[in-house]
Design a protein around this motif. Structure first.
Motif, short mmCIF file in Angstrom:
data_model
loop_
_atom_site.label_atom_id
_atom_site.label_comp_id
_atom_site.label_asym_id
_atom_site.label_seq_id
_atom_site.Cartn_x
_atom_site.Cartn_y
_atom_site.Cartn_z
N ALA B 67 0.96 -1.48 0.26
CA ALA B 67 -0.04 0.01 -0.02
C ALA B 67 0.87 1.23 0.01
CB ALA B 67 -0.79 0.06 1.19
N THR B 68 2.05 1.04 0.75
CA THR B 68 2.93 2.23 0.89
C THR B 68 3.58 2.55 -0.78
OG1 THR B 68 3.13 1.88 3.20
CG2 THR B 68 5.03 3.37 2.11
N ALA B 69 4.09 1.48 -1.11
CA ALA B 69 5.06 1.53 -2.31
C ALA B 69 3.97 2.11 -3.42
CB ALA B 69 5.36 0.10 -2.59
N LEU B 70 2.61 1.55 -3.41
CA LEU B 70 1.80 1.73 -4.47
C LEU B 70 1.45 3.42 -4.25
CD1 LEU B 70 -0.29 1.29 -6.91
CD2 LEU B 70 -1.89 0.89 -4.83
N ALA B 71 1.29 3.95 -3.06
CA ALA B 71 1.18 5.43 -2.91
C ALA B 71 2.31 6.12 -3.46
CB ALA B 71 0.67 5.58 -1.66
N LEU B 72 3.56 5.59 -3.27
CA LEU B 72 4.74 6.26 -3.55
C LEU B 72 5.17 6.21 -5.02
CD1 LEU B 72 7.15 5.52 -0.39
CD2 LEU B 72 6.11 8.16 -1.03
N GLY B 73 4.68 5.24 -5.73
CA GLY B 73 4.97 4.77 -7.07
C GLY B 73 6.15 4.38 -7.29
N VAL B 74 6.58 3.44 -6.39
CA VAL B 74 7.96 2.76 -6.35
C VAL B 74 7.66 1.25 -6.12
CG1 VAL B 74 9.31 4.76 -5.49
CG2 VAL B 74 8.49 2.97 -3.61
N PRO B 75 8.70 0.16 -6.67
CA PRO B 75 8.58 -0.99 -6.17
C PRO B 75 8.60 -1.42 -4.58
CG PRO B 75 10.22 -0.75 -7.73
CD PRO B 75 9.83 0.81 -7.21
N PHE B 76 8.18 -2.37 -4.16
CA PHE B 76 8.72 -3.14 -2.93
C PHE B 76 9.51 -4.45 -2.97
CE2 PHE B 76 5.80 -6.15 -1.17
CZ PHE B 76 4.50 -5.82 -1.93
N VAL B 77 9.95 -4.71 -1.96
CA VAL B 77 10.66 -6.08 -1.95
C VAL B 77 10.21 -6.41 -0.50
CG1 VAL B 77 12.86 -7.16 -1.87
CG2 VAL B 77 12.75 -5.24 -3.36
N TYR B 78 9.93 -8.01 -0.43
CA TYR B 78 9.76 -8.41 0.95
C TYR B 78 10.92 -9.57 1.11
CZ TYR B 78 6.61 -11.93 -1.65
OH TYR B 78 6.01 -12.87 -2.21
N ALA B 79 11.46 -9.50 2.26
CA ALA B 79 12.53 -10.44 2.40
C ALA B 79 11.84 -11.62 2.75
CB ALA B 79 13.34 -9.70 3.69
N LYS B 80 12.53 -12.88 2.34
CA LYS B 80 11.76 -14.25 2.64
C LYS B 80 12.55 -14.81 3.83
CE LYS B 80 10.25 -14.52 -2.04
NZ LYS B 80 9.74 -15.61 -2.81
N LYS B 81 11.72 -15.54 4.59
CA LYS B 81 12.20 -16.31 5.74
C LYS B 81 12.45 -17.48 5.37
CE LYS B 81 9.70 -13.80 9.19
NZ LYS B 81 8.06 -13.85 9.87
N LYS B 82 13.73 -18.00 5.66
CA LYS B 82 14.08 -19.64 5.49
C LYS B 82 14.65 -20.06 6.58
CE LYS B 82 15.40 -18.53 0.58
NZ LYS B 82 14.46 -18.95 -0.18
N ARG B 83 14.24 -21.57 6.93
CA ARG B 83 14.77 -22.11 8.02
C ARG B 83 16.22 -22.41 7.93
NH1 ARG B 83 11.53 -26.75 8.61
NH2 ARG B 83 13.32 -27.69 10.02
N ALA B 84 16.42 -23.05 6.77
CA ALA B 84 17.85 -23.60 6.42
C ALA B 84 18.66 -22.40 6.39
CB ALA B 84 18.02 -24.35 5.32
N VAL B 85 20.03 -22.45 7.07
CA VAL B 85 20.84 -21.33 6.59
C VAL B 85 21.69 -21.65 5.26
CG1 VAL B 85 22.99 -20.31 7.40
CG2 VAL B 85 21.23 -21.17 9.13
N THR B 86 21.08 -21.30 4.34
CA THR B 86 21.69 -21.69 3.14
C THR B 86 22.51 -20.20 2.46
OG1 THR B 86 19.65 -20.50 2.25
CG2 THR B 86 19.98 -22.97 2.10
N GLN B 87 23.76 -20.38 2.63
CA GLN B 87 24.59 -19.48 2.10
C GLN B 87 24.72 -19.41 0.49
OE1 GLN B 87 26.58 -17.25 3.78
NE2 GLN B 87 25.86 -18.06 5.62
#
Lengths: 202, 202
Positions: B67-87
Motif C-alpha cells: 500500500a505504501t509503495a503503490l502510494a509512493l509510485g515505487v516497487p517494494f521487496v519483501y525479504a523471505k524467511k528460510k529455516r535452513a541457513v543457505t549460504q
C-alpha cells in the motif's frame, strides 16, 4: 490479461521446462501498479458473485488478496503457516506439503474469521500442484463456507493443480495460463479458450 | 492517525501488559480500507524523501509495504524467511530470532533487488523488540543501500526496538505508538511528542 502477459514475457525467467521465476515483479520484488491491475481484474470478474471475503495463504498471496479485496470492498484473511502441528480449538488447520521447502507445514485460520455460509473467493499467486489451495479448500470446508472460485495470477497448466481443484467443482480463473515452457519459451493457453472454460464452469 | 487509533481501541484485544492482538484488522484478517489509509499516510510522510524502494519482511508487512509503495509510485521487496541457513552468492541474508516461534530464521533478499546507493524505506506492521527490522537493516547495510527511515503501523513503546534502531541513527515513524497496556487499557504516546521526535530525528 495482456499487461500481465507482457510482464511475464519481458521479466519472467524460464529456468527449466517446469520452473518460471517471476520474482522481479510478483513474488519477491513487486511492481505495485501491476498488482493493482490484477486486483481490479479479479474484482471485475467476481463483481456479481456476492463475495463476502477473500482468502489466501502467506506469504506470496497477501498483496494480491489485498488488492482484490480492496477493489471488491470486502476484508481478506491470510492463512498462517506453522511448523508445529498445534491442535487448537480456536483455529481451522490443514497440512500442506511444500515441494520447494521439502517439508509439511500446517496452515491455520482463526475460527473467528471464517463463518458458516460466507461466500469466499480464494486467491493465490501461482497454481502449480495446487497443494496450498487444497489446504485452503479443506479449511473452508471445515468452516462450512461457500467457495465462490479460485483466482490465480499465473497457472502452470501442465501441472496437476487444476485437475485436483476441478474435482471439487471449484471454478478457476487464471489471469495468465501457461501451456508449456519448452526450450525456454513461454507458451500461453489460448485466452478465449481459458475464458470460456471459466464461464462455463461458473 | 486517529482512524488507526480508533481501530486499535475498538478491535484490539489486550491479552496482557505485553501482548496486543490486532489480528481482526491488521495481521490475519485485514481491513483493506485501513491499509490503504496507512499506505497513504506513510507516502505523505516520505513524499519528499526520494524513496527508491520500500522493503519489508514476510508475511505481515507485505500488504502494508504494498500500500505504501503503490502510494509512493515505487516497487517494494519483501525479504523471505528460510529455516535452513543457505549460504548463497545471490542473496543477502541475516539471522533473526523470533520469540513468538522460538527459533532463529534467516531472512534473505536477492542481490538483484537492492542496489548500492538506493534510498530504501523500511516498513513493518509492529515494532516490539525490533529483531526483524534489525535483520533488514543488516541486509541493507550489506547492500550499501541508504535507509531513509523505518515506518511501523504500531509501536510498543515499552519494548526495546526503538532504542536499538535509533542507535543506528534511523528515524522511526510510528502511526500508533503505545505507551503502556496496564490493566487491559491501551495508552497511546502523546501524538505531538511522537511527531516532534520524528521530525527532529529526520
Amino acid at each position: 490479461m495482456q499487461y500481465l502477459h507482457d510482464y511475464i514475457l519481458k521479466e519472467g525467467r524460464v529456468l527449466s521446462s517446469q520452473v518460471l521465476k517471476v520474482d522481479s515483479f510478483l513474488n519477491h520484488q513487486v511492481q505495485p501498479t501491476l498488482i493493482q491491475e490484477i486486483g481490479r481484474e479479479f474484482a471485475n470478474a467476481f463483481a456479481n458473485s456476492q463475495v463476502d471475503k477473500v482468502i489466501t495463504v502467506e506469504a506470496s498471496g497477501i498483496h494480491i488478496a489485498y488488492a482484490t479485496a480492496l477493489a471488491l470492498g470486502v476484508p481478506f484473511v491470510y492463512a498462517k503457516k506453522k511448523r508445529a502441528v498445534t491442535q487448537s480449538d480456536d483455529v481451522f488447520s490443514a497440512p500442506v506439503m511444500s515441494y520447494t521447502r521439502n517439508e509439511t507445514v500446517d496452515i491455520t485460520v482463526s475460527k473467528s474469521f471464517i463463518r458458516p455460509g460466507e461466500r469466499v473467493l480464494v486467491i493465490d499467486d501461482i497454481l502449480a500442484n495446487g497443494n496450498a489451495v487444497m489446504g485452503l479448500l479443506d479449511i473452508l470446508q471445515s468452516a462450512e463456507a461457500n467457495v465462490v472460485a479460485l483466482g490465480v495470477v499465473i497457472e502452470k497448466r501442465f501441472q496437476d493443480g487444476r485437475a485436483k481443484i476441478q474435482a471439487r467443482n471449484i471454478p478457476i480463473l487464471s489471469l495468465a495460463s501457461i501451456e508449456s515452457m519448452e526450450n525456454g519459451r513461454v507458451v500461453f493457453t489460448d485466452s478465449e479458450e481459458s475464458k470460456m472454460e471459466f464461464l462455463t464452469k461458473e
